[in-house]
Scaffold this active site. Structure first.
Site, mmCIF file in Angstrom:
data_model
loop_
_atom_site.group_PDB
_atom_site.id
_atom_site.type_symbol
_atom_site.label_atom_id
_atom_site.label_comp_id
_atom_site.label_asym_id
_atom_site.label_seq_id
_atom_site.Cartn_x
_atom_site.Cartn_y
_atom_site.Cartn_z
ATOM 1 N N HIS A 61 4.439 -0.610 -23.511
ATOM 2 C CA HIS A 61 4.996 -0.334 -22.180
ATOM 3 C C HIS A 61 4.338 0.910 -21.575
ATOM 4 O O HIS A 61 3.982 0.940 -20.394
ATOM 5 C CB HIS A 61 6.499 -0.044 -22.273
ATOM 6 C CG HIS A 61 7.341 -1.195 -22.722
ATOM 7 N ND1 HIS A 61 7.962 -1.230 -23.950
ATOM 8 C CD2 HIS A 61 7.678 -2.353 -22.113
ATOM 9 C CE1 HIS A 61 8.647 -2.354 -24.068
ATOM 10 N NE2 HIS A 61 8.492 -3.062 -22.967
ATOM 11 N N GLY A 97 1.798 -7.191 -19.861
ATOM 12 C CA GLY A 97 1.059 -7.086 -21.114
ATOM 13 C C GLY A 97 0.516 -8.445 -21.558
ATOM 14 O O GLY A 97 1.158 -9.480 -21.377
ATOM 15 N N GLN A 105 3.623 -15.763 -20.308
ATOM 16 C CA GLN A 105 4.395 -15.150 -19.224
ATOM 17 C C GLN A 105 3.448 -14.649 -18.128
ATOM 18 O O GLN A 105 3.715 -14.835 -16.928
ATOM 19 C CB GLN A 105 5.227 -13.994 -19.778
ATOM 20 C CG GLN A 105 5.842 -13.112 -18.708
ATOM 21 C CD GLN A 105 6.790 -12.084 -19.274
ATOM 22 O OE1 GLN A 105 7.913 -12.405 -19.600
ATOM 23 N NE2 GLN A 105 6.368 -10.837 -19.379
HETATM 24 O O1 PAF Z 1 8.267 -9.050 -20.418
HETATM 25 C C1 PAF Z 1 9.426 -8.662 -20.158
HETATM 26 O O2 PAF Z 1 9.871 -7.593 -20.596
HETATM 27 C C2 PAF Z 1 10.307 -9.537 -19.280
HETATM 28 O O3 PAF Z 1 10.084 -10.886 -19.522
HETATM 29 C C3 PAF Z 1 10.189 -9.212 -17.790
HETATM 30 C C4 PAF Z 1 8.798 -9.502 -17.259
HETATM 31 C C5 PAF Z 1 10.527 -7.742 -17.540
HETATM 32 C C6 PAF Z 1 11.183 -10.068 -17.000
HETATM 33 O O4 PAF Z 1 12.496 -9.839 -17.390
#
Ligand code: PAF
Length: 284
Positions: A37, A148, A154
């Protein structure tokens, strides 16, 4: 750094910067920050005038209520870490702020959301992700949003959604950050026992074996997948999936050609982990 909890407060807080033409960088998260992060936040800090991070454990993307309940949370520690890397604003809404009663709209991205996690976690998972990210994009209205590579599928779903719904922003996908022994950083890693932490190396071992097979000239998808599975079995781990697909559209490709995604998911000591590698397959 300011922590704000409402959409109205966030919007009015960003108004002046937006009017002045500032480039707003956005990092959506579910908290419990690790180096992965922080690397996204640092990149946003380097590239943007204003950096907004959201912290919202989105219930609609969890298919398993016990996974949601066990998701690690520590807002105070997260706020300190975000402030430490120069984030300007932490948007930490509660569930009622994000999903007021009678919320009836969802975003569905077909195609890329269907294999892999779409099978394992069900269609609700990416519907939940796409919906909350679309809402967050509308709330923050960033110029650039950072995700990421560990969540490769995603990232593809979000890129497709941003393109299809004409969100006027750039989606940047940043490299996976790993522990020194190769384990991909994840908020879930804190739930691994000492033994499970060792076994979790099976994901990276599997990916390394598969990518080594491709580097050695193997172009048969099934044999590459088998090399990955065998490497994981050597550590006593059977993956939920170990799949080789085209990196751009997540479609089957055999013989292997172009950019491929090697993706793996496994349950290790009750914790579900995912990882992946992208390999450029050259003609052999
Ligand atoms: O990757 C994540 O932490 C989550 O899927 C996100 C993109 C914040 C959506 O809730």
């Amino acid at each position: 750094m300011k922590t704000v909890r409402t959409i109205a407060e966030l919007r009015s807080g960003l108004d002046a910067a937006r009017r002045a033409g500032a480039r707003i960088g956005f990092v959506p998260t579910m908290g419990f920050f690790h180096e992965g992060h922080l690397s996204l936040m640092r990149r946003a800090r380097n590239e943007c005038d204003v950096v907004v991070v959201s912290l919202f454990v989105n219930p609609t993307q969890f298919n398993d209520p016990s996974d949601l309940a066990a998701y690690p949370r520590d807002e105070r520690r997260d706020a300190a870490r975000a402030e430490g890397v120069g984030v300007d604003c932490l948007f930490a809404p509660n569930e009622a702020e994000m999903y007021p009663p009678a919320t009836a709209t969802a975003v569905v991205v077909s195609g890329v959301s269907e294999p892999l996690e779409g099978v394992s976690r069900g269609p609700g998972h990416f519907r939940g992700v796409a919906t909350v990210v679309a809402k967050l994009f509308n709330i923050v209205q960033p110029g650039v949003a950072y995700f990421g590579q560990k969540d490769a599928q995603q990232a593809l779903v979000i890129r497709r959604m941003a393109r299809d719904l004409d969100f006027p922003l750039l989606v940047e996908v940043c490299p996976t950050v790993r522990e020194p022994d190769g384990l991909a950083m994840s908020s879930r890693n804190v739930r691994l026992s000492a033994d499970a932490r060792q076994q979790a190396l099976a994901l990276k071992r599997g990916l390394d074996a598969a990518t080594a097979a491709v580097a050695a000239g193997e172009r048969d998808r099934d044999r590459v997948e088998r090399r990955g599975r065998d490497a994981m079995a050597a550590l006593g781990v059977e993956p939920e999936y170990f799949a080789v697909l085209s990196a751009a559209g997540l479609t089957p490709v055999n013989p292997l050609a172009g950019e491929i995604l090697v993706a793996v998911a496994a349950h290790i000591g009750g914790v579900r982990l995912i990882d992946n590698a992208i390999v450029a397959v050259t003609a052999s």
